[in-house]
Design an enzyme around this catalytic site. Structure first.
Site, mmCIF file in Angstrom:
data_model
loop_
_atom_site.group_PDB
_atom_site.id
_atom_site.type_symbol
_atom_site.label_atom_id
_atom_site.label_comp_id
_atom_site.label_asym_id
_atom_site.label_seq_id
_atom_site.Cartn_x
_atom_site.Cartn_y
_atom_site.Cartn_z
ATOM 1 N N ARG A 19 40.734 44.518 47.882
ATOM 2 C CA ARG A 19 40.415 45.777 48.579
ATOM 3 C C ARG A 19 41.521 46.053 49.589
ATOM 4 N NH1 ARG A 19 37.725 46.779 45.048
ATOM 5 N NH2 ARG A 19 35.514 47.274 44.915
ATOM 6 N N ASP A 69 47.595 46.387 44.403
ATOM 7 C CA ASP A 69 46.858 47.238 43.456
ATOM 8 C C ASP A 69 45.857 48.104 44.200
ATOM 9 O OD1 ASP A 69 46.128 48.070 40.755
ATOM 10 O OD2 ASP A 69 44.234 47.032 41.127
ATOM 11 N N GLU A 92 43.424 54.324 50.059
ATOM 12 C CA GLU A 92 43.671 54.745 48.678
ATOM 13 C C GLU A 92 42.804 55.897 48.220
ATOM 14 O OE1 GLU A 92 42.745 51.020 46.609
ATOM 15 O OE2 GLU A 92 40.971 51.985 45.760
ATOM 16 N N HIS A 146 45.059 50.805 41.633
ATOM 17 C CA HIS A 146 43.724 50.209 41.398
ATOM 18 C C HIS A 146 43.429 50.111 39.899
ATOM 19 C CE1 HIS A 146 39.772 49.500 43.711
ATOM 20 N NE2 HIS A 146 39.715 48.845 42.567
HETATM 21 P P1 NAI Z 1 32.822 37.078 43.793
HETATM 22 O O1 NAI Z 1 31.644 37.513 44.594
HETATM 23 O O2 NAI Z 1 32.612 36.293 42.548
HETATM 24 O O3 NAI Z 1 33.805 36.205 44.725
HETATM 25 C C1 NAI Z 1 34.143 36.549 46.022
HETATM 26 C C2 NAI Z 1 34.402 35.255 46.778
HETATM 27 O O4 NAI Z 1 34.879 35.609 48.083
HETATM 28 C C3 NAI Z 1 33.131 34.406 46.964
HETATM 29 O O5 NAI Z 1 33.367 33.073 46.555
HETATM 30 C C4 NAI Z 1 32.864 34.498 48.452
HETATM 31 O O6 NAI Z 1 32.279 33.332 48.998
HETATM 32 C C5 NAI Z 1 34.291 34.701 48.978
HETATM 33 N N1 NAI Z 1 34.328 35.201 50.347
HETATM 34 C C6 NAI Z 1 33.386 35.881 51.046
HETATM 35 N N2 NAI Z 1 33.785 36.053 52.323
HETATM 36 C C7 NAI Z 1 35.003 35.468 52.410
HETATM 37 C C8 NAI Z 1 35.907 35.282 53.482
HETATM 38 N N3 NAI Z 1 35.621 35.713 54.723
HETATM 39 N N4 NAI Z 1 37.066 34.645 53.232
HETATM 40 C C9 NAI Z 1 37.345 34.155 52.014
HETATM 41 N N5 NAI Z 1 36.508 34.280 50.963
HETATM 42 C C10 NAI Z 1 35.361 34.926 51.158
HETATM 43 O O7 NAI Z 1 33.668 38.397 43.521
HETATM 44 P P2 NAI Z 1 34.791 38.628 42.414
HETATM 45 O O8 NAI Z 1 34.158 39.150 41.181
HETATM 46 O O9 NAI Z 1 35.661 37.428 42.317
HETATM 47 O O10 NAI Z 1 35.610 39.857 43.067
HETATM 48 C C11 NAI Z 1 36.364 39.691 44.252
HETATM 49 C C12 NAI Z 1 36.793 41.053 44.755
HETATM 50 O O11 NAI Z 1 37.725 41.634 43.845
HETATM 51 C C13 NAI Z 1 35.671 42.100 44.826
HETATM 52 O O12 NAI Z 1 34.965 41.994 46.046
HETATM 53 C C14 NAI Z 1 36.416 43.395 44.736
HETATM 54 O O13 NAI Z 1 36.734 43.829 46.039
HETATM 55 C C15 NAI Z 1 37.702 43.037 44.023
HETATM 56 N N6 NAI Z 1 37.837 43.681 42.702
HETATM 57 C C16 NAI Z 1 38.967 44.439 42.458
HETATM 58 C C17 NAI Z 1 39.142 45.056 41.233
HETATM 59 C C18 NAI Z 1 40.392 45.849 40.898
HETATM 60 O O14 NAI Z 1 40.428 46.544 39.868
HETATM 61 N N7 NAI Z 1 41.454 45.798 41.682
HETATM 62 C C19 NAI Z 1 38.105 44.963 40.189
HETATM 63 C C20 NAI Z 1 36.981 44.105 40.528
HETATM 64 C C21 NAI Z 1 36.862 43.514 41.759
#
Ligand code: NAI
Length: 323
Positions: A226, A250, A255, A287
């Site tokens: 993000r 990305d 954005e 993105h």
């Molecule tokens: P997920 O929920 O599986 O993993 C997120 C991880 O971040 C969790 O292990 C959580 O404990 C950790 N986390 C929470 N607070 C944190 C902190 N303060 N410091 C470090 N880690 C922390 O989510 P997933 O599926 O891995 O997605 C991650 C992010 O990727 C999403 O939140 C979204 O913002 C982004 N995303 C971007 C996309 C794109 O097209 N560029 C597409 C899909 C997701």
């Protein structure tokens, strides 16, 4: 469905097969366009749609009961307001973590090996290699912030390249050959830092002047998560002072003003983004890390399943249960 593009329609039409009457709107969901939802029970927004209290109030007035996000992140939704208004919010928690992790690596490799410059040169029959010197990923230290679904995929790929992997997550897990030196330790030791955590109050501007000051000179930062995880003006300063060696972005803090649309004729007003794009060691994509056929199919499948479940009275993938 708001903010729809031809590729969204293609995959939703195929999966839906005429079951639901889906009305596709090109426009983003905003306070103003919320009135388009008159008579619809369900609204399907995307990442940059505005789901502030004001928009939610309008949706409620128009009869909307369910917001079925066709994305994972929900930082754009005022969950408290939705709860109070009796609107349920569901999402697609994972559509292809591989798509995003692979894109993060594609960006890293492009930036490292300067492929964006090489491509332009060879198109002009310029085969000079001056200025195209990169570095081996093998043996480098990569810091992964957020070891959830996408972070884990990224870690697996990094291991394949023979990299040393550091990770930080408030909920660390036992992962083979991964070190957990704490967030400051990760900032201090990493040659490359990749962000895979959600945007929350804790992670807002996790990359800022202070954390950049801890980093190795020449560090490369990758953000496919993000935009607001990075304080953009601090990033720009870090790049200008050469403390940061490169950035692959990305996503971008502001954005929603420009991404997902063609601004090639008008240009953009955002001076920081324009400056970042102008830098030879910055790679910006709009993105698109998620944009694979597999992910689009999963998004359509799971969004429609989420709607089915809600209508059956057994909501799933709920972010926020209406009170
Ligand atoms: P997920 O929920 O599986 O993993 C997120 C991880 O971040 C969790 O292990 C959580 O404990 C950790 N986390 C929470 N607070 C944190 C902190 N303060 N410091 C470090 N880690 C922390 O989510 P997933 O599926 O891995 O997605 C991650 C992010 O990727 C999403 O939140 C979204 O913002 C982004 N995303 C971007 C996309 C794109 O097209 N560029 C597409 C899909 C997701």
């Amino acid at each position: 469905m708001f903010d729809t593009k031809p590729y969204d329609r293609e995959f939703f039409d195929e999966t839906n097969g005429g079951r639901y009457a889906i009305k596709y709107f090109d426009s983003m969901l905003t306070r103003e366009t919320a009135t388009l939802s008159r008579g619809f029970e369900v609204v399907i927004p995307f990442v940059n749609d505005d789901l502030s209290k004001e928009t939610l109030e309008k949706l409620k007035d128009e009869g909307v009961r369910l917001i079925a996000l066709r994305c994972a992140g929900f930082n754009n939704v005022d969950l408290k307001a939705a709860r109070e208004l009796g609107i349920t919010v569901v999402r697609v928690p994972a559509y292809s973590p591989h798509a995003v992790a692979e894109a993060a690596f594609a960006m890293l490799l492009t930036l490292d090996r300067k492929l964006q410059h090489a491509y332009v040169r060879t198109r002009e029959f310029n085969f000079s290699l001056n200025g195209l010197v990169g570095f081996d990923l093998y043996g480098k230290t990569v810091g992964v912030i957020g070891s959830g679904k996408i972070g884990r995929c990224f870690i697996d790929i990094a291991k394949g390249f023979g990299m040393r992997v550091l990770a930080y997550d408030p909920f660390p897990q036992e992962i083979e050959n991964v070190e957990w030196p704490g967030l400051d330790g990760l900032f201090q030791e990493s040659d490359i830092i990749s962000l895979h955590c959600p945007l929350t109050r804790d992670t807002l501007h996790i990359i800022d002047r202070d954390s950049i000051a801890l980093m190795k000179r020449g560090v490369v930062i990758i953000n496919t998560s993000r935009g607001a995880l990075i304080r953009s003006d601090d990033l720009l300063e870090g790049l200008k002072s050469k403390r940061i060696g490169g950035a692959a972005l990305d996503v971008y803090e502001e954005e929603s003003e420009v991404f997902f649309s063609d601004n090639s004729e008008l240009g953009i007003d955002d001076d920081i983004l324009a400056r970042l794009i102008s830098m030879p060691n910055v790679l910006v994509t709009g993105h698109q890390a998620y944009l694979t056929r597999e992910a689009l199919k999963n998004i359509a499948d799971d969004t429609l399943k989420n709607i089915d479940a809600y209508l059956d009275g057994k909501p799933q993938n709920v972010v926020n249960q209406a009170s």
